[in-house]
Design a protein around this motif. Structure first.
Motif, short mmCIF file in Angstrom:
data_model
loop_
_atom_site.label_atom_id
_atom_site.label_comp_id
_atom_site.label_asym_id
_atom_site.label_seq_id
_atom_site.Cartn_x
_atom_site.Cartn_y
_atom_site.Cartn_z
N GLN A 73 4.95 -11.16 12.40
CA GLN A 73 3.72 -11.62 11.74
C GLN A 73 3.57 -13.13 11.83
OE1 GLN A 73 4.74 -9.71 8.07
NE2 GLN A 73 3.32 -8.01 8.39
N LEU A 74 4.68 -13.85 11.74
CA LEU A 74 4.61 -15.30 11.94
C LEU A 74 4.18 -15.62 13.38
CD1 LEU A 74 7.82 -16.47 10.03
CD2 LEU A 74 5.43 -16.70 9.29
N GLY A 75 4.65 -14.80 14.33
CA GLY A 75 4.21 -14.96 15.70
C GLY A 75 2.71 -14.74 15.86
N LEU A 76 2.18 -13.78 15.09
CA LEU A 76 0.72 -13.55 15.12
C LEU A 76 -0.04 -14.78 14.62
CD1 LEU A 76 0.17 -9.89 13.83
CD2 LEU A 76 0.13 -10.74 16.19
N LEU A 77 0.51 -15.47 13.62
CA LEU A 77 -0.15 -16.69 13.16
C LEU A 77 -0.16 -17.74 14.26
CD1 LEU A 77 1.22 -17.04 9.51
CD2 LEU A 77 -1.03 -16.21 10.23
N CYS A 78 0.91 -17.82 15.03
CA CYS A 78 0.93 -18.73 16.18
C CYS A 78 -0.17 -18.37 17.17
CB CYS A 78 2.29 -18.66 16.88
SG CYS A 78 3.68 -19.31 15.95
N LEU A 79 -0.31 -17.07 17.44
CA LEU A 79 -1.35 -16.63 18.36
C LEU A 79 -2.74 -16.94 17.83
CD1 LEU A 79 -2.33 -15.11 20.87
CD2 LEU A 79 -2.05 -12.97 19.60
N LEU A 80 -2.96 -16.70 16.56
CA LEU A 80 -4.27 -16.98 15.97
C LEU A 80 -4.61 -18.46 16.04
CD1 LEU A 80 -4.09 -14.58 12.89
CD2 LEU A 80 -5.70 -14.42 14.79
N ARG A 87 -10.86 -21.49 21.36
CA ARG A 87 -12.15 -20.78 21.19
C ARG A 87 -12.18 -19.53 22.07
NH1 ARG A 87 -14.71 -26.45 22.41
NH2 ARG A 87 -14.15 -27.55 20.51
N ALA A 88 -11.08 -18.81 22.04
CA ALA A 88 -10.91 -17.69 22.98
C ALA A 88 -11.91 -16.57 22.77
CB ALA A 88 -9.49 -17.14 22.87
N LEU A 99 -11.91 -15.00 12.91
CA LEU A 99 -10.54 -15.49 12.99
C LEU A 99 -10.01 -15.90 11.62
CD1 LEU A 99 -10.54 -17.62 16.28
CD2 LEU A 99 -9.48 -15.40 15.88
N ARG A 100 -10.86 -16.45 10.79
CA ARG A 100 -10.43 -16.79 9.43
C ARG A 100 -10.05 -15.54 8.64
NH1 ARG A 100 -15.09 -20.55 9.51
NH2 ARG A 100 -14.29 -22.70 9.68
N ILE A 101 -10.90 -14.51 8.75
CA ILE A 101 -10.62 -13.26 8.04
C ILE A 101 -9.32 -12.64 8.54
CG2 ILE A 101 -11.42 -10.88 7.67
CD1 ILE A 101 -14.29 -12.00 7.74
N GLU A 102 -9.14 -12.64 9.85
CA GLU A 102 -7.92 -12.07 10.43
C GLU A 102 -6.69 -12.84 9.97
OE1 GLU A 102 -5.39 -9.62 12.59
OE2 GLU A 102 -7.48 -9.37 11.96
N THR A 103 -6.79 -14.15 9.88
CA THR A 103 -5.67 -14.95 9.41
C THR A 103 -5.32 -14.62 7.97
OG1 THR A 103 -6.28 -16.77 10.90
CG2 THR A 103 -4.84 -17.31 9.05
N VAL A 104 -6.33 -14.44 7.14
CA VAL A 104 -6.09 -14.05 5.74
C VAL A 104 -5.41 -12.68 5.68
CG1 VAL A 104 -7.22 -13.43 3.57
CG2 VAL A 104 -7.95 -15.48 4.82
N MET A 139 -3.69 -5.35 12.19
CA MET A 139 -3.41 -4.92 13.56
C MET A 139 -4.66 -4.38 14.25
SD MET A 139 -0.34 -5.78 14.11
CE MET A 139 0.34 -4.86 15.50
N LEU A 140 -5.50 -3.69 13.50
CA LEU A 140 -6.77 -3.24 14.07
C LEU A 140 -7.67 -4.43 14.39
CD1 LEU A 140 -7.53 -0.13 11.81
CD2 LEU A 140 -6.77 -0.13 14.21
N GLY A 141 -7.61 -5.44 13.52
CA GLY A 141 -8.38 -6.66 13.79
C GLY A 141 -7.90 -7.35 15.06
N MET A 142 -6.59 -7.35 15.29
CA MET A 142 -6.07 -7.94 16.52
C MET A 142 -6.56 -7.18 17.75
SD MET A 142 -4.51 -10.61 15.50
CE MET A 142 -3.97 -11.10 17.14
N PHE A 143 -6.68 -5.87 17.65
CA PHE A 143 -7.19 -5.10 18.78
C PHE A 143 -8.63 -5.50 19.09
CE2 PHE A 143 -9.36 -1.19 20.35
CZ PHE A 143 -8.77 -1.17 21.61
N ALA A 144 -9.43 -5.66 18.04
CA ALA A 144 -10.81 -6.10 18.25
C ALA A 144 -10.85 -7.48 18.90
CB ALA A 144 -11.56 -6.11 16.92
N ILE A 145 -9.94 -8.35 18.49
CA ILE A 145 -9.86 -9.68 19.09
C ILE A 145 -9.50 -9.59 20.57
CG2 ILE A 145 -8.44 -11.78 19.14
CD1 ILE A 145 -8.45 -11.68 16.07
N GLY A 146 -8.56 -8.70 20.89
CA GLY A 146 -8.17 -8.54 22.30
C GLY A 146 -9.34 -8.12 23.16
N VAL A 147 -10.15 -7.20 22.66
CA VAL A 147 -11.34 -6.76 23.41
C VAL A 147 -12.31 -7.93 23.57
CG1 VAL A 147 -13.34 -5.23 23.37
CG2 VAL A 147 -11.09 -4.38 22.66
N ARG A 148 -12.47 -8.70 22.50
CA ARG A 148 -13.42 -9.82 22.55
C ARG A 148 -12.96 -10.91 23.52
NH1 ARG A 148 -18.25 -11.56 23.10
NH2 ARG A 148 -18.42 -13.77 22.55
#
Length: 213
Positions: A73-80, A87-88, A99-104, A139-148
């Motif tokens: 999860q800390l690694g996910l914060l690095c990715l975010l 501005r990926a 991205l703010r919501i996903e970080t929260v 994790m579902l939010g990360m999937f949506a980010i990957g598609v975006r």
């Protein structure tokens, strides 16, 4: 009659005076440590899953699971952080808000993981159950980010499409567990982390540059 000649400086002297020094590694690879953090977290959680499974029960197993998944999860914060700086997924208000919501969600998921690790959570209570839900939601939010990321096209090469592979972890692992059982689900979960997020971390470390470059 004496003819005087003025010799021009040697080319090496001119080059030394005009050629800027090579950029340091941190400049050429601005997200080196972010990517390595993501890779380390993914590998740590994969090892934890192999060691204690996805549904640990004993206090020791819960602690191992919490430490390893918390590292991820800390690694996910690095990715975010990298997603924000590059501005990926876009530079508009909707992208920044997402991205703010996903970080929260990830931060709350870290809180849930910590509570599980020290054994204070009670999923029979609504508040704890809501906190626990932030982990799969993130994790579902990360999937949506990957598609975006793939649609936006601000990252290039493998880095453009690999996030969609890596961040499909939840949508691949959960059905695998439901259909094939916990043993296969554990193998799928650990393998997907290494193939997906660990590789993505190295792409971020070595191929992703800042939005200004």
């Amino acid at each position: 009659m004496t003819i005087e000649r003025t010799l021009s400086p040697a080319r090496s002297d001119l080059d030394a005076a005009t050629t800027p020094p090579s950029a340091p590694a941190t400049r050429r690879r601005p997200f080196l440590w972010h990517g390595c953090g993501l890779t380390a977290g993914a590998v740590a959680w994969a090892v934890g899953i192999v060691a204690v499974g996805l549904n640990p029960e004993t206090p020791a197993a819960l602690a191992v699971s919490a430490l390893s998944s918390g590292a991820f999860q800390l690694g996910l914060l690095c990715l975010l952080r990298v997603l924000w700086r590059t501005r990926a997924i876009g530079s508009g208000r909707v992208a920044r808000t997402f991205l703010r919501i996903e970080t929260v969600l990830v931060l709350f998921a870290i809180g849930s993981t910590t509570a599980d690790g020290i054994g204070v959570s009670d999923l029979g209570q609504f508040g704890w159950a809501l906190l626990d839900a932030t982990w799969p939601l993130s994790m579902l939010g990360m999937f949506a980010i990957g598609v975006r990321i793939a649609i936006a096209g601000r990252w290039h090469g493998f880095a453009r499409f690999w996030p969609m592979v890596a961040e499909s972890w939840a949508v691949v692992t959960i059905p695998a567990m439901a259909v094939f059982g916990p043993t296969v689900g554990t193998v799928v979960a650990a393998t997907h982390l290494v193939v997906g997020y660990a590789v993505l971390g190295q792409l971020v470390a070595h191929r992703v540059v800042s939005a200004q470059e």
